[in-house]
Design an enzyme around this catalytic site. Structure first.
Site, short mmCIF file in Angstrom:
data_model
loop_
_atom_site.label_atom_id
_atom_site.label_comp_id
_atom_site.label_asym_id
_atom_site.label_seq_id
_atom_site.Cartn_x
_atom_site.Cartn_y
_atom_site.Cartn_z
N LYS A 22 0.83 -1.22 0.00
CA LYS A 22 0.00 0.00 0.00
C LYS A 22 0.86 1.26 0.00
O LYS A 22 0.66 2.16 -0.80
CB LYS A 22 -0.90 0.00 1.24
CG LYS A 22 -1.55 1.34 1.54
CD LYS A 22 -2.46 1.30 2.75
CE LYS A 22 -1.81 1.52 4.07
NZ LYS A 22 -1.58 2.94 4.45
N ASN A 23 1.81 1.33 0.94
CA ASN A 23 2.53 2.58 1.13
C ASN A 23 3.57 2.86 0.05
O ASN A 23 4.06 3.98 -0.05
CB ASN A 23 3.16 2.62 2.53
CG ASN A 23 2.10 2.75 3.61
OD1 ASN A 23 0.94 3.04 3.31
ND2 ASN A 23 2.48 2.51 4.86
N CYS A 118 -4.94 12.38 12.89
CA CYS A 118 -5.74 11.16 12.79
C CYS A 118 -5.59 10.40 14.09
O CYS A 118 -4.99 10.89 15.04
CB CYS A 118 -5.33 10.33 11.58
SG CYS A 118 -3.76 9.52 11.77
N ARG A 123 0.34 14.34 13.30
CA ARG A 123 0.78 14.15 11.92
C ARG A 123 0.90 15.46 11.11
O ARG A 123 0.18 15.69 10.13
CB ARG A 123 -0.13 13.15 11.21
CG ARG A 123 -0.25 11.87 12.03
CD ARG A 123 -0.78 10.73 11.26
NE ARG A 123 0.13 10.23 10.27
CZ ARG A 123 -0.18 9.26 9.41
NH1 ARG A 123 -1.36 8.73 9.43
NH2 ARG A 123 0.71 8.85 8.54
N ASP A 330 4.31 0.43 12.14
CA ASP A 330 3.11 -0.17 11.57
C ASP A 330 2.92 -1.63 11.99
O ASP A 330 1.92 -2.26 11.62
CB ASP A 330 3.13 -0.06 10.03
CG ASP A 330 2.95 1.38 9.56
OD1 ASP A 330 2.52 2.21 10.37
OD2 ASP A 330 3.27 1.66 8.39
N ARG A 422 -8.72 -0.35 4.68
CA ARG A 422 -7.82 0.66 4.11
C ARG A 422 -6.49 0.04 3.72
O ARG A 422 -5.83 0.54 2.80
CB ARG A 422 -7.53 1.77 5.14
CG ARG A 422 -8.63 2.77 5.32
CD ARG A 422 -8.13 3.93 6.14
NE ARG A 422 -6.77 4.26 5.75
CZ ARG A 422 -5.77 4.51 6.59
NH1 ARG A 422 -5.97 4.50 7.89
NH2 ARG A 422 -4.56 4.77 6.14
N1 EPU Z 1 6.44 14.33 10.93
C1 EPU Z 1 6.65 15.66 11.22
N2 EPU Z 1 6.53 16.56 10.21
C2 EPU Z 1 6.23 16.19 8.94
C3 EPU Z 1 6.02 14.83 8.64
C4 EPU Z 1 6.13 13.91 9.67
O1 EPU Z 1 6.93 16.01 12.36
O2 EPU Z 1 6.16 17.06 8.07
C5 EPU Z 1 6.56 13.33 12.00
C6 EPU Z 1 5.30 12.51 12.21
O3 EPU Z 1 4.38 13.17 13.05
C7 EPU Z 1 5.87 11.25 12.81
C8 EPU Z 1 7.20 11.08 12.07
O4 EPU Z 1 7.53 12.38 11.60
O5 EPU Z 1 6.11 11.43 14.17
C9 EPU Z 1 7.17 10.11 10.90
O6 EPU Z 1 6.06 10.41 10.05
P1 EPU Z 1 6.11 10.16 8.48
O7 EPU Z 1 6.00 11.45 7.77
O8 EPU Z 1 7.28 9.28 8.14
O9 EPU Z 1 4.76 9.36 8.24
P2 EPU Z 1 3.96 9.36 6.87
O10 EPU Z 1 4.92 9.47 5.76
O11 EPU Z 1 2.85 10.33 6.94
C10 EPU Z 1 4.07 6.82 6.40
C11 EPU Z 1 3.09 5.69 6.28
C12 EPU Z 1 2.55 5.34 7.65
C13 EPU Z 1 3.71 4.96 8.56
C14 EPU Z 1 4.71 6.11 8.60
C15 EPU Z 1 5.96 5.79 9.41
C16 EPU Z 1 2.12 6.01 4.08
C17 EPU Z 1 0.91 6.28 3.28
N3 EPU Z 1 1.98 6.07 5.40
O12 EPU Z 1 3.32 7.91 6.90
O13 EPU Z 1 1.71 4.21 7.47
O14 EPU Z 1 3.26 4.68 9.85
O15 EPU Z 1 5.13 6.44 7.26
O16 EPU Z 1 6.60 4.68 8.92
O17 EPU Z 1 3.16 5.69 3.54
C18 EPU Z 1 -0.07 2.78 7.92
O18 EPU Z 1 0.16 2.21 6.85
O19 EPU Z 1 -0.86 2.31 8.78
C19 EPU Z 1 0.59 4.03 8.22
C20 EPU Z 1 0.16 4.88 9.16
#
Ligand code: EPU
Length: 445
Positions: A22-23, A118, A123, A330, A422
């Site tokens: 998915k990701n 969420c 996030r 995850d 999802r």
């Molecule tokens: N963060 C910030 N600022 C930002 C972005 C992130 O502070 O601009 C923080 C977040 O709050 C968190 C950390 O950095 O504490 C990591 O967040 P990240 O941005 O890596 O998460 P994401 O890219 O939004 C993806 C996956 C998530 C998975 C995370 C971490 C997708 C669609 N989602 O989210 O997947 O948990 O990376 O590995 O790729 C899931 O599949 O259930 C899921 C939540």
């Protein structure tokens, strides 16, 4: 609204093939916006999130033709004048943010509804915006939308970009900035880039479209901008989180399963932890339950066939979630369900999303013995979980509850399984195929 009704206590046995990730897939679908030519994606998982992404791409002027039971997509841009990702779509899926970089790079502008928090935490997207601003984008927030424009001339400028934040790097932020930098003028160096396999697979796809990216999968990614990209035909990597979930489902039921298309190379930390717990994950040899020989390509470490078994006694361990290659957040809820049946005390610390613990009180309703203290949970193993009605609160928390239900004595009813849909393709069918007693029931609200 659908619920799962699980009668626990059956050992899982049989074979299952891991679906596309998915990701990885979501940002790859968005990357189709970067070219005027069609992009074909294979092994697209049939999920609520990928279907939402189709809706979003269609609203952005793409035609998406699905084939092979939704698992193959041909994405073609037919109307490049659209650049707004509306609130009504973004609110259904935070990952909609991954269209921001491609739209800005290719169409010179984007208006993307600001994703809210969420169930797993606040996030923020500040790192995404910081990275795109470093490439010269002018970004403002207006009426709940991120309004982004490329500099005069319409082209982003390569630059040095630092993407480290308080909780490490950002996966989708790295994908966004990397996707934007491929069409920028000059060279971009992303420091503190996310090292997740999904980022590396996106880079592989973009390079096949003509991009010049090196270092993806490491903390420093270098992108030499090119004038344009062409179409490609790309197969999405298998889903390491789905694989880890089914491995733990086998372990928690003391089962014996073979997992095909398993990305063991992306699961090193998980397999190491499971080894300490007493779960055996070995190369499959063809002598497994219900099986013939391993599938071709078994030497590809991202597409192995593995056999999972566990001894009855599970050892307690310490788990700290970390960015890749550490233990993934995850899979935190799933390993918590497993450790709730271990022989002793385990500590699980969440370093990525410190509030991602909504499954803790639900597991406690099933007899798990847990104490949360800030970002850590002390899990004292019990001999038996007992089925109960529980509430799914987010995708992975729900998966943890399913695992607990499979192991529990009696009946577990999991409400709000739309969260599971999802990220897991027809999970109940997969588990039924492995011998679980699980039914999807529609309950009118
Ligand atoms: N963060 C910030 N600022 C930002 C972005 C992130 O502070 O601009 C923080 C977040 O709050 C968190 C950390 O950095 O504490 C990591 O967040 P990240 O941005 O890596 O998460 P994401 O890219 O939004 C993806 C996956 C998530 C998975 C995370 C971490 C997708 C669609 N989602 O989210 O997947 O948990 O990376 O590995 O790729 C899931 O599949 O259930 C899921 C939540």
């Amino acid at each position: 609204m659908d619920t799962f009704v699980i009668k626990g206590g059956r050992r899982l046995r049989g074979r299952v093939r891991v679906n596309g990730a998915k990701n990885a897939c979501l940002s790859q679908m968005a990357a189709a916006l970067l070219t005027d030519e069609p992009v074909t994606l294979r092994d697209v998982p049939d999920l609520r999130d990928t279907r939402n992404m189709v809706t979003l791409l269609e609203s952005l002027g793409c035609q998406v033709q699905a084939a092979d039971d939704f698992h193959q997509h041909k994405i073609s841009v037919t109307d490049p004048s659209q650049s707004v990702a509306h609130y009504n779509i973004v609110r259904t899926m935070r990952a909609s943010i991954c269209v921001l970089g491609p739209l800005l790079a290719k169409r010179g502008k984007a208006r993307v509804s600001m994703p809210g928090g969420c169930n797993i935490g606040d996030r923020p997207v500040d790192l995404h915006l910081r990275g795109l601003r470093a490439l010269g984008a002018n970004i403002t927030l207006h009426e709940g939308y991120i309004v982004a424009e490329a500099p005069a001339g319409g082209r982003l400028q390569g630059a040095g970009v630092f993407l480290g934040g308080a909780y490490g790097s950002t996966v989708l932020g790295t994908s966004n900035v990397m996707s934007a930098a491929v069409l920028a003028q000059g060279t971009t160096v992303i420091e503190s880039a996310a090292c997740e396999p999904e980022v590396a697979d996106l880079a592989k796809m973009l390079n096949a479209m003509g991009a010049r990216i090196t270092g993806a999968g490491s903390p420093r990614i270098t992108v030499q901008g090119v004038e344009s990209l062409h179409g490609t035909d790309h197969t999405v990597i298998p889903d390491r989180i789905e694989a880890g979930t089914y491995i733990m489902a086998a372990a928690v039921t003391n089962g014996d399963i073979v997992l095909e298309n398993c990305p063991t190379d992306a699961l090193t930390a998980v397999l190491d932890h499971l080894g300490h717990i007493g779960v055996e994950v070995d190369s499959a040899t063809g002598q497994e339950p219900g099986g013939s020989a391993s599938e071709p390509g078994a030497d590809d470490p991202m597409r192995r066939s593995v056999r999972v078994g566990s001894c009855r006694r599970l050892n307690p361990i310490q788990v700290v979630t970390q960015p890749h290659p550490g233990f993934p957040t995850d899979l935190q809820a799933q390993i918590m369900a497993l450790l709730s049946l271990a022989d002793g005390n385990s500590i699980i610390t969440e370093k990525i999303f410190p509030d991602r613990f909504l499954h803790v009180p639900e597991l406690a309703r099933m007899g798990a013995d847990m104490i949360r203290n800030g970002p850590s949970v002390l899990v004292s193993g019990v001999r038996q979980l007992v089925g109960a009605p529980v509430m799914a609160s987010d995708l992975r928390a729900s998966a943890g509850l399913v695992l607990a239900g499979l192991a529990a004595q009696g009946t577990t009813i999991i409400n709000r399984v739309y969260h599971l849909d999802r990220g897991y393709e027809r999970m109940e069918k997969t588990l039924q195929g492995l011998g679980a007693d699980i039914e999807r029931v529609n309950v009118s609200t």
